[in-house]
Design a protein around this motif. Structure first.
Motif, PDB file in Angstrom:
ATOM      1  N   UNK A 106       0.792  -1.275   0.071  1.00 18.04           N
ATOM      2  CA  UNK A 106       0.041  -0.038   0.126  1.00 18.04           C
ATOM      3  C   UNK A 106       0.818   1.267  -0.045  1.00 18.04           C
ATOM      4  N   UNK A 107       1.869   1.137   0.812  1.00 18.82           N
ATOM      5  CA  UNK A 107       2.923   2.343   0.534  1.00 18.82           C
ATOM      6  C   UNK A 107       3.252   2.784  -0.730  1.00 18.82           C
ATOM      7  N   UNK A 108       3.968   1.829  -1.384  1.00 19.15           N
ATOM      8  CA  UNK A 108       4.607   2.084  -2.825  1.00 19.15           C
ATOM      9  C   UNK A 108       3.430   2.266  -3.930  1.00 19.15           C
ATOM     10  N   UNK A 109       2.252   1.670  -3.619  1.00 20.80           N
ATOM     11  CA  UNK A 109       1.456   1.788  -4.778  1.00 20.80           C
ATOM     12  C   UNK A 109       0.637   3.186  -4.384  1.00 20.80           C
ATOM     13  N   UNK A 110       0.462   3.677  -3.272  1.00 19.37           N
ATOM     14  CA  UNK A 110       0.034   5.147  -2.949  1.00 19.37           C
ATOM     15  C   UNK A 110       1.064   5.944  -3.738  1.00 19.37           C
ATOM     16  N   UNK A 111       2.491   5.752  -3.481  1.00 17.24           N
ATOM     17  CA  UNK A 111       3.285   6.439  -4.209  1.00 17.24           C
ATOM     18  C   UNK A 111       3.188   6.557  -5.642  1.00 17.24           C
ATOM     19  N   UNK A 112       3.047   5.440  -6.044  1.00 14.71           N
ATOM     20  CA  UNK A 112       2.612   4.856  -7.542  1.00 14.71           C
ATOM     21  C   UNK A 112       1.610   5.776  -8.279  1.00 14.71           C
ATOM     22  N   UNK A 113       0.391   5.677  -7.267  1.00 15.15           N
ATOM     23  CA  UNK A 113      -0.946   6.592  -7.846  1.00 15.15           C
ATOM     24  C   UNK A 113      -0.613   8.021  -7.701  1.00 15.15           C
ATOM     25  N   UNK A 114      -0.025   8.397  -6.748  1.00 13.19           N
ATOM     26  CA  UNK A 114       0.157   9.895  -6.572  1.00 13.19           C
ATOM     27  C   UNK A 114       1.214  10.304  -7.536  1.00 13.19           C
ATOM     28  N   UNK A 115       2.194   9.630  -7.901  1.00  9.52           N
ATOM     29  CA  UNK A 115       3.258  10.309  -8.860  1.00  9.52           C
ATOM     30  C   UNK A 115       2.914   9.598 -10.425  1.00  9.52           C
ATOM     31  N   UNK A 129     -12.185   7.988  -3.859  1.00 10.76           N
ATOM     32  CA  UNK A 129     -12.007   9.196  -4.572  1.00 10.76           C
ATOM     33  C   UNK A 129     -11.106   9.054  -5.910  1.00 10.76           C
ATOM     34  N   UNK A 130     -10.272   8.192  -5.882  1.00 11.09           N
ATOM     35  CA  UNK A 130      -9.328   7.549  -6.827  1.00 11.09           C
ATOM     36  C   UNK A 130      -8.535   9.191  -7.381  1.00 11.09           C
ATOM     37  N   UNK A 131      -8.178   9.780  -6.408  1.00 14.94           N
ATOM     38  CA  UNK A 131      -7.312  11.010  -6.724  1.00 14.94           C
ATOM     39  C   UNK A 131      -5.993  10.987  -6.114  1.00 14.94           C
ATOM     40  N   UNK A 132      -4.989  11.854  -7.059  1.00 13.18           N
ATOM     41  CA  UNK A 132      -3.718  11.744  -6.490  1.00 13.18           C
ATOM     42  C   UNK A 132      -3.540  12.467  -5.112  1.00 13.18           C
ATOM     43  N   UNK A 133      -4.408  13.499  -4.629  1.00 12.42           N
ATOM     44  CA  UNK A 133      -4.433  13.942  -3.150  1.00 12.42           C
ATOM     45  C   UNK A 133      -4.439  12.996  -2.356  1.00 12.42           C
ATOM     46  N   UNK A 134      -5.760  11.971  -2.482  1.00 11.13           N
ATOM     47  CA  UNK A 134      -5.910  10.867  -1.698  1.00 11.13           C
ATOM     48  C   UNK A 134      -4.807   9.819  -1.592  1.00 11.13           C
ATOM     49  N   UNK A 135      -4.090   9.451  -2.740  1.00 11.79           N
ATOM     50  CA  UNK A 135      -2.999   8.690  -2.686  1.00 11.79           C
ATOM     51  C   UNK A 135      -1.720   9.347  -1.838  1.00 11.79           C
ATOM     52  N   UNK A 136      -1.415  10.537  -1.824  1.00 12.90           N
ATOM     53  CA  UNK A 136      -0.593  11.447  -1.062  1.00 12.90           C
ATOM     54  C   UNK A 136      -0.620  11.139   0.358  1.00 12.90           C
ATOM     55  N   UNK A 137      -2.027  11.389   0.936  1.00 11.39           N
ATOM     56  CA  UNK A 137      -2.416  11.122   2.100  1.00 11.39           C
ATOM     57  C   UNK A 137      -2.329   9.755   2.694  1.00 11.39           C
ATOM     58  N   UNK A 138      -2.595   8.793   1.664  1.00 14.02           N
ATOM     59  CA  UNK A 138      -2.533   7.265   1.968  1.00 14.02           C
ATOM     60  C   UNK A 138      -0.873   7.136   2.359  1.00 14.02           C
ATOM     61  N   UNK A 139      -0.101   7.823   1.451  1.00 15.54           N
ATOM     62  CA  UNK A 139       1.402   7.582   1.431  1.00 15.54           C
ATOM     63  C   UNK A 139       1.962   8.085   2.726  1.00 15.54           C
ATOM     64  N   UNK A 140       1.489   9.307   3.195  1.00 15.75           N
ATOM     65  CA  UNK A 140       1.869   9.709   4.488  1.00 15.75           C
ATOM     66  C   UNK A 140       1.460   8.862   5.735  1.00 15.75           C
ATOM     67  N   UNK A 141       0.028   8.534   5.708  1.00 13.53           N
ATOM     68  CA  UNK A 141      -0.630   7.741   6.648  1.00 13.53           C
ATOM     69  C   UNK A 141       0.368   6.467   6.911  1.00 13.53           C
ATOM     70  N   UNK A 142       0.783   5.874   5.643  1.00 10.68           N
ATOM     71  CA  UNK A 142       1.506   4.688   5.660  1.00 10.68           C
ATOM     72  C   UNK A 142       2.775   4.738   6.608  1.00 10.68           C
ATOM     73  N   UNK A 143       3.440   5.999   6.121  1.00 11.90           N
ATOM     74  CA  UNK A 143       4.812   6.244   6.639  1.00 11.90           C
ATOM     75  C   UNK A 143       4.493   6.427   8.337  1.00 11.90           C
ATOM     76  N   UNK A 144       3.445   7.070   8.670  1.00 12.71           N
ATOM     77  CA  UNK A 144       3.245   7.340  10.357  1.00 12.71           C
ATOM     78  C   UNK A 144       2.842   5.775  10.782  1.00 12.71           C
ATOM     79  N   UNK A 145       2.268   5.080   9.977  1.00 15.95           N
ATOM     80  CA  UNK A 145       1.988   3.705  10.701  1.00 15.95           C
ATOM     81  C   UNK A 145       3.178   2.782  10.947  1.00 15.95           C
ATOM     82  N   UNK A 146       3.912   2.692  10.022  1.00 16.71           N
ATOM     83  CA  UNK A 146       5.288   1.742  10.184  1.00 16.71           C
ATOM     84  C   UNK A 146       5.980   2.380  11.374  1.00 16.71           C
ATOM     85  N   UNK A 147       6.270   3.649  11.211  1.00 21.07           N
ATOM     86  CA  UNK A 147       7.260   4.397  12.249  1.00 21.07           C
ATOM     87  C   UNK A 147       6.515   4.035  13.690  1.00 21.07           C
ATOM     88  N   UNK A 148       5.101   4.608  13.835  1.00 20.21           N
ATOM     89  CA  UNK A 148       4.555   4.687  15.132  1.00 20.21           C
ATOM     90  C   UNK A 148       4.514   2.796  15.673  1.00 20.21           C
TER      91      UNK A 148
END
Length: 300
Positions: A183-192, A266-285
């Motif tokens: 989910x982390x890399x697919x979020x980046x892949x979707x965003x970019x 939503x299927x938007x780049x903005x939603x994917x960007x938010x998921x990417x940040x959420x995934x980073x927060x998840x693994x760190x926490x």
């Protein structure tokens, strides 16, 4: 022209060095490795922690430098990478290769000082990343599966550095970070997506920003959460999680799942960007909670 180069030489050299080795990414990998070490160690040896941090940084830095050498022509096509040292012409391929080679040799030596198994997994990581994952990125979306293997090694590597052995505990840590990467890399892949398309990279499982990709993001997010909770059931040896920490991990996972579902809706780049940040927060926490859980249990 020449005076401008002289004026900018010192900050440019430092910036380019940080860029070619991807310092921020390397630091996050070191964080994962140290967290794994704290989980596996009966007694903390700060010399080993230092060696693990140095060795981990060197290996990640080497992988990134090799990656940028191989992809320099493709990086020149993408907005987010065209100003990297190699495509921008600020660093030669020879210089980058020397940095990568020195980092590889020193990294393996430092990890071998800890123990041979740590060096072995470090070598496997750099080999898969550079020789398999990097070439596959322009061929098939399955590259993400291959890339998830070296990406999942750091968390596990810390435990191996602490114990000198591979067993169910580091295997569980590996699986947590392995499933998380999808989910982390697919979020980046979707965003970019548009930028990756310029370079010819295939990052999304269906190749498109569509319903099928969004569903897979949700599924792998769920699997990540489930694997993260396995230690709470007492079936992973010395790696154990109390019910209180398991609840925290579950809630963190629900937060990440929320953003995965939003991406599906939503299927938007903005939603994917938010998921990417959420995934980073998840693994760190998650890593922080795992470590705190262990030491709080010991103190109590």
């Amino acid at each position: 022209m020449s005076s401008t180069r002289v004026h900018n030489s010192t900050p440019s050299l430092l910036t380019d060095f940080k860029e070619i080795t991807k310092m921020r990414l390397a630091i996050s990998v070191v964080f994962s490795s140290v967290a794994g070490y704290f989980l596996g160690a009966d007694q903390i040896d700060f010399v080993t922690v230092l060696l693990l941090a140095i060795g981990g940084y060197l290996m990640v830095g080497a992988s990134n430098a090799y990656n940028q050498i191989i992809e320099r022509n493709l990086d020149a096509l993408m907005d987010r990478t065209k100003n990297r040292p190699l495509p921008a012409g600020r660093m030669s391929v020879t210089t980058a290769f020397i940095i990568a080679s020195i980092f590889t040799v020193l990294g393996l030596i430092v990890l071998y000082i800890i123990n041979p198994k740590t060096a072995m997994f470090g070598a496997i990581s750099i080999f898969l990343y550079v020789s398999v994952y990097t070439p596959l990125k322009t061929i098939t979306p399955l590259s993400v599966f291959v890339g998830a293997i070296p990406g999942a090694i750091p968390f596990m590597l810390g435990w191996v550095a602490a114990t000198g052995s591979f067993s169910i505990e580091p295997g569980t840590l590996f699986m947590i970070q392995f499933f998380w990467q999808f989910p982390h890399f697919w979020a980046i892949g979707w965003w970019l997506y548009d930028d990756y398309k310029k370079g010819g990279f295939f990052m999304l499982p269906t190749g498109k920003r569509d319903r099928g990709t969004a569903i897979q993001v949700i599924l792998y997010t769920c699997w990540t959460i489930m694997v993260s909770l396995i230690p709470a059931f007492g079936v992973t040896g010395k790696l154990y999680l109390t019910i209180y920490s398991a609840v925290i991990i579950f809630l963190l996972g629900m937060g990440m799942l929320y953003y995965a579902v939003r991406l599906y809706k939503e299927k938007t780049a903005e939603a994917a960007k938010k998921l990417m940040f959420a995934s980073v927060s998840y693994i760190t926490l998650l890593q922080i909670v795992y470590v705190l859980d262990k030491f709080i249990r010991q103190w109590i």
